[in-house]
Design a protein around this motif. Structure first.
Motif, PDB file in Angstrom:
ATOM      1  N   ALA A  87       3.754  14.120  -9.271  1.00 27.84           N
ATOM      2  CA  ALA A  87       4.492  12.901 -10.261  1.00 27.84           C
ATOM      3  C   ALA A  87       3.617  11.803  -9.949  1.00 27.84           C
ATOM      4  CB  ALA A  87       6.040  13.269  -9.609  1.00 27.84           C
ATOM      5  N   PRO A  88       2.958  11.193 -11.013  1.00 32.13           N
ATOM      6  CA  PRO A  88       2.286   9.327 -10.018  1.00 32.13           C
ATOM      7  C   PRO A  88       3.034   9.046  -9.137  1.00 32.13           C
ATOM      8  CG  PRO A  88       2.847   9.685 -12.728  1.00 32.13           C
ATOM      9  CD  PRO A  88       3.791  11.005 -11.859  1.00 32.13           C
ATOM     10  N   ALA A  89       2.947   7.700  -8.483  1.00 24.38           N
ATOM     11  CA  ALA A  89       3.606   7.091  -7.769  1.00 24.38           C
ATOM     12  C   ALA A  89       3.445   5.976  -8.020  1.00 24.38           C
ATOM     13  CB  ALA A  89       2.828   7.031  -5.956  1.00 24.38           C
ATOM     14  N   GLU A  90       4.528   4.642  -8.255  1.00 26.20           N
ATOM     15  CA  GLU A  90       4.626   3.764  -7.841  1.00 26.20           C
ATOM     16  C   GLU A  90       4.524   2.682  -6.737  1.00 26.20           C
ATOM     17  OE1 GLU A  90       9.370   4.294  -9.008  1.00 26.20           O
ATOM     18  OE2 GLU A  90       7.461   4.148 -10.749  1.00 26.20           O
ATOM     19  N   ASN A  91       4.233   1.511  -6.763  1.00 24.17           N
ATOM     20  CA  ASN A  91       4.931   1.305  -5.835  1.00 24.17           C
ATOM     21  C   ASN A  91       6.419   0.281  -5.782  1.00 24.17           C
ATOM     22  OD1 ASN A  91       4.234  -1.913  -4.420  1.00 24.17           O
ATOM     23  ND2 ASN A  91       3.491  -3.206  -6.117  1.00 24.17           N
ATOM     24  N   SER A  92       6.335   0.679  -3.843  1.00 25.28           N
ATOM     25  CA  SER A  92       7.414   0.447  -3.693  1.00 25.28           C
ATOM     26  C   SER A  92       8.046  -0.912  -3.213  1.00 25.28           C
ATOM     27  CB  SER A  92       7.011   1.684  -2.279  1.00 25.28           C
ATOM     28  OG  SER A  92       7.039   1.016  -1.065  1.00 25.28           O
ATOM     29  N   ALA A  93       7.041  -2.408  -3.088  1.00 31.06           N
ATOM     30  CA  ALA A  93       7.737  -3.158  -3.118  1.00 31.06           C
ATOM     31  C   ALA A  93       8.927  -3.745  -3.714  1.00 31.06           C
ATOM     32  CB  ALA A  93       6.609  -3.716  -2.677  1.00 31.06           C
ATOM     33  N   ASP A 145       0.570  -1.123  -0.313  1.00 28.21           N
ATOM     34  CA  ASP A 145       0.137   0.114  -0.075  1.00 28.21           C
ATOM     35  C   ASP A 145       0.776   1.218  -0.624  1.00 28.21           C
ATOM     36  OD1 ASP A 145      -2.687  -1.693   0.101  1.00 28.21           O
ATOM     37  OD2 ASP A 145      -2.563  -1.249   2.155  1.00 28.21           O
ATOM     38  N   ILE A 146       2.007   1.543   0.108  1.00 21.29           N
ATOM     39  CA  ILE A 146       3.209   2.211   0.756  1.00 21.29           C
ATOM     40  C   ILE A 146       3.153   2.430  -1.135  1.00 21.29           C
ATOM     41  CG2 ILE A 146       5.162   3.090   1.389  1.00 21.29           C
ATOM     42  CD1 ILE A 146       4.620   1.746   4.168  1.00 21.29           C
ATOM     43  N   ARG A 147       3.906   4.008  -1.467  1.00 26.32           N
ATOM     44  CA  ARG A 147       4.007   4.032  -1.964  1.00 26.32           C
ATOM     45  C   ARG A 147       4.978   5.258  -2.346  1.00 26.32           C
ATOM     46  NH1 ARG A 147       0.235   2.289  -6.429  1.00 26.32           N
ATOM     47  NH2 ARG A 147       0.595   3.289  -7.999  1.00 26.32           N
ATOM     48  N   VAL A 148       5.729   4.805  -3.530  1.00 27.78           N
ATOM     49  CA  VAL A 148       6.738   5.950  -4.121  1.00 27.78           C
ATOM     50  C   VAL A 148       7.022   6.998  -5.124  1.00 27.78           C
ATOM     51  CG1 VAL A 148       8.578   4.270  -4.806  1.00 27.78           C
ATOM     52  CG2 VAL A 148       9.267   5.971  -3.103  1.00 27.78           C
ATOM     53  N   CYS A 149       7.400   8.742  -4.903  1.00 25.48           N
ATOM     54  CA  CYS A 149       7.639   9.021  -6.074  1.00 25.48           C
ATOM     55  C   CYS A 149       7.998   8.422  -7.513  1.00 25.48           C
ATOM     56  CB  CYS A 149       8.308  10.929  -5.464  1.00 25.48           C
ATOM     57  SG  CYS A 149       8.106  12.068  -6.781  1.00 25.48           S
ATOM     58  N   SER A 150       7.492   8.175  -8.402  1.00 26.19           N
ATOM     59  CA  SER A 150       8.370   7.717  -9.431  1.00 26.19           C
ATOM     60  C   SER A 150       9.185   8.800  -9.570  1.00 26.19           C
ATOM     61  CB  SER A 150       7.896   7.381 -10.571  1.00 26.19           C
ATOM     62  OG  SER A 150       6.545   8.656 -10.162  1.00 26.19           O
ATOM     63  N   ASN A 151       9.198  10.428  -9.518  1.00 28.39           N
ATOM     64  CA  ASN A 151       9.964  11.158 -10.098  1.00 28.39           C
ATOM     65  C   ASN A 151      11.293  11.955  -8.533  1.00 28.39           C
ATOM     66  OD1 ASN A 151      11.538  12.718 -12.222  1.00 28.39           O
ATOM     67  ND2 ASN A 151       9.923  13.712 -11.440  1.00 28.39           N
ATOM     68  N   TRP A 152      11.241  11.104  -7.616  1.00 24.95           N
ATOM     69  CA  TRP A 152      12.596  11.604  -6.793  1.00 24.95           C
ATOM     70  C   TRP A 152      13.236  11.689  -7.071  1.00 24.95           C
ATOM     71  CZ3 TRP A 152      15.896   8.701  -4.317  1.00 24.95           C
ATOM     72  CH2 TRP A 152      16.517   8.356  -3.829  1.00 24.95           C
ATOM     73  N   GLU A 153      14.474  10.753  -7.828  1.00 26.03           N
ATOM     74  CA  GLU A 153      15.666  10.915  -7.915  1.00 26.03           C
ATOM     75  C   GLU A 153      16.078  11.755  -8.217  1.00 26.03           C
ATOM     76  OE1 GLU A 153      15.907   7.938 -10.561  1.00 26.03           O
ATOM     77  OE2 GLU A 153      16.361   5.986  -9.065  1.00 26.03           O
TER      78      GLU A 153
END
Length: 60
Positions: free
Chosen positions: A31-37, A4-12
């Motif tokens: 920005a869209p968030a993506e699955n962090s698993a 359920d936890i997602r990370v910003c796809s553009n964080w870098e």
């Protein structure tokens, strides 16, 4: 595996460190968030044996 936890796809490019969220968009840059698993284990991995041998704590 799905988290359920997602990370910003553009964080870098947009942030100094990962920005985590429960929503579908990054709260800071929208920005869209993506699955962090991590990706699931694949038992058919052709190179898994070689990677395990290359690890310092791997089998002899």
């Amino acid at each position: 595996m799905h988290s359920d936890i997602r990370v910003c796809s553009n964080w870098e490019h947009a942030h100094e460190r990962p920005v985590y969220t429960l929503g579908d968009r990054c709260p800071k840059c929208d920005a869209p968030a993506e699955n962090s698993a991590p990706p699931p284990f694949d038992p058919t991995d052709r190179y898994g044996e070689y990677r395990r041998r290359a690890r310092p704590d791997g089998p002899d």
